[in-house]
Design an enzyme around this catalytic site. Structure first.
Site, short mmCIF file in Angstrom:
data_model
loop_
_atom_site.label_atom_id
_atom_site.label_comp_id
_atom_site.label_asym_id
_atom_site.label_seq_id
_atom_site.Cartn_x
_atom_site.Cartn_y
_atom_site.Cartn_z
N LYS A 1 -34.90 33.97 33.04
CA LYS A 1 -36.28 33.66 32.68
C LYS A 1 -37.21 33.61 33.89
CE LYS A 1 -35.82 33.68 28.32
NZ LYS A 1 -36.53 34.64 27.47
N1 PMP Z 1 -29.52 32.92 26.91
C1 PMP Z 1 -30.24 31.86 27.25
C2 PMP Z 1 -29.55 30.68 27.82
C3 PMP Z 1 -31.62 31.83 27.05
O1 PMP Z 1 -32.34 30.74 27.39
C4 PMP Z 1 -32.24 32.97 26.47
C5 PMP Z 1 -33.70 32.93 26.24
N2 PMP Z 1 -34.11 32.33 25.03
C6 PMP Z 1 -31.44 34.08 26.12
C7 PMP Z 1 -30.10 34.01 26.37
C8 PMP Z 1 -31.99 35.29 25.46
O2 PMP Z 1 -32.87 36.01 26.26
P1 PMP Z 1 -34.15 36.67 25.60
O3 PMP Z 1 -35.07 35.55 25.19
O4 PMP Z 1 -34.73 37.53 26.65
O5 PMP Z 1 -33.71 37.43 24.39
#
Ligand code: PMP
Length: 344
Positions: free
Chosen positions: A48
């Site tokens: 992130k």
């Molecule tokens: N794994 C974790 C621990 C996350 O915080 C997130 C984000 N919500 C994701 C996977 C998935 O990533 P994305 O939001 O880019 O699909």
């Protein structure tokens, strides 16, 4: 890879360029070569950081943000942490509206990173003025010079990964990647990475990881929102009970669903076999690899890249707590027991 002889101006210079690490023991009986894109090497310990930095810098380029302005988001998770980190360095106020379900640890962590945290009641409908969505929207409306990141519906979330994660993986695999396996939460990571990779080679197969209890896989198959798919589950950051605008469903070839229990065991196995202390969704992504291998998805010579989104330290009171595992009943079916406390 980062050049460690280099001196960096601040932590933000370390966002991205995460390593690709070969998996060995956990995949020893599988067909193909497996590589993990380990996003915990970002300074905020998750993928992130890329999203937060990219969206904020785009807003700066467009002249929407100037120092002293405010950045608002609705999350107690990795995105909140990354936005807080970027805000400190760039001199913004960071306001996070979070649900009262968020653990005190998480709220403390965000406050430590300088964020102003509004804790909003968890059990009110999303359109209730007290919900964290509505609180964030209201603050955004009332504060001139503020932006609302809104990661689930922000196309720039996809662009962040198109701009960095995708090109890095292409280079790191010397264009030999055959499969991308990644969790889908907002969908930003998988959509942006896949969009870049498929532009280089449309034959790369892209497989999303979804949770039982989430609507994403069913929506991908039918393009219909099926409420019956929704029920509570434990993995955080994976799947959703709404259709995120930041997911490009057309670019994803397939979805695999994983259970809370198997993902938890696989996360622990990753630590034991590869020395990779990763988050719950990394366990979920690895669990998906196991299921895909079992169904004969991979063949000898394939180069499979799996994204591990964050670090294990954020899950000490969950997946990495024997007590938590026991309370969920996750040790029962495996006939595995927690190590007894040894008195010295
Ligand atoms: N794994 C974790 C621990 C996350 O915080 C997130 C984000 N919500 C994701 C996977 C998935 O990533 P994305 O939001 O880019 O699909």
């Amino acid at each position: 890879m980062k050049n460690t002889n280099q001196v960096f101006d601040n932590v933000l210079d370390l966002v991205g360029n995460t390593p690709l690490i070969k998996l060995n023991r956990i995949v020893s009986n599988f067909k193909g070569d497996f590589y993990a894109k380990v996003e915990s090497f970002n300074p905020g310990h998750s993928s992130k950081d890329r999203t937060a930095l990219y969206i904020i810098e785009q807003a700066e380029k467009k002249g929407i943000l100037k120092p002293g302005d405010t950045i608002i988001e609705t999350t107690s998770g990795n995105t909140g942490f990354s936005i807080a980190m970027v805000s400190i360095i760039k001199g913004y106020e960071c306001i996070l509206a979070v649900s009262s379900k968020s653990s005190p640890d998480k709220i403390d962590m965000l406050r430590t990173m300088g964020a102003k945290v509004y804790v909003c009641p968890a059990h009110v409908p999303a359109d209730d003025p007290r919900s964290y969505y509505e609180v964030a929207k209201r603050i955004h409306k009332e504060k001139p010079g503020s932006i609302y990141i809104n990661q689930y519906f922000n196309e720039l979330n996809i662009d962040a990964h198109y701009d960095s994660t995708g090109p890095e993986i292409w280079k790191q695999t010397e264009g030999k990647i055959t499969h991308l396996v990644a969790c889908s939460g907002t969908g930003g990571t998988i959509s942006g990475t896949a969009r870049y990779l498929k532009e280089q080679n449309p034959n790369i197969k892209v497989i999303g990881v979804d949770a039982f209890g989430s609507v994403i896989k069913k929506y991908h198959e039918t393009r219909e929102f099926d409420e019956k798919e929704i029920y509570p589950y434990r993995i955080e950051g994976l799947g959703k009970n709404l259709i995120p605008g930041a997911t490009d469903f057309d670019i994803i070839d397939d979805f695999v669903k994983v259970t809370d229990e198997e993902s938890a065991h696989t996360a622990r196995e990753l630590a034991r076999t590869e020395g990779l202390f990763s988050g719950y969704t990394s366990g979920a992504a690895m669990q998906a690899i196991k299921q895909l291998d079992e169904r004969g998805e991979f063949k000898k010579g394939d180069k499979i890249v799996v994204i591990f989104p964050d670090h294990g330290s954020r899950y000490m009171s969950k997946v990495y707590s024997d007590k938590w595992m026991q309370d969920q009943g996750f040790f029962d079916s495996k006939n595995e027991v927690a190590v007894e406390n040894i008195q010295y």
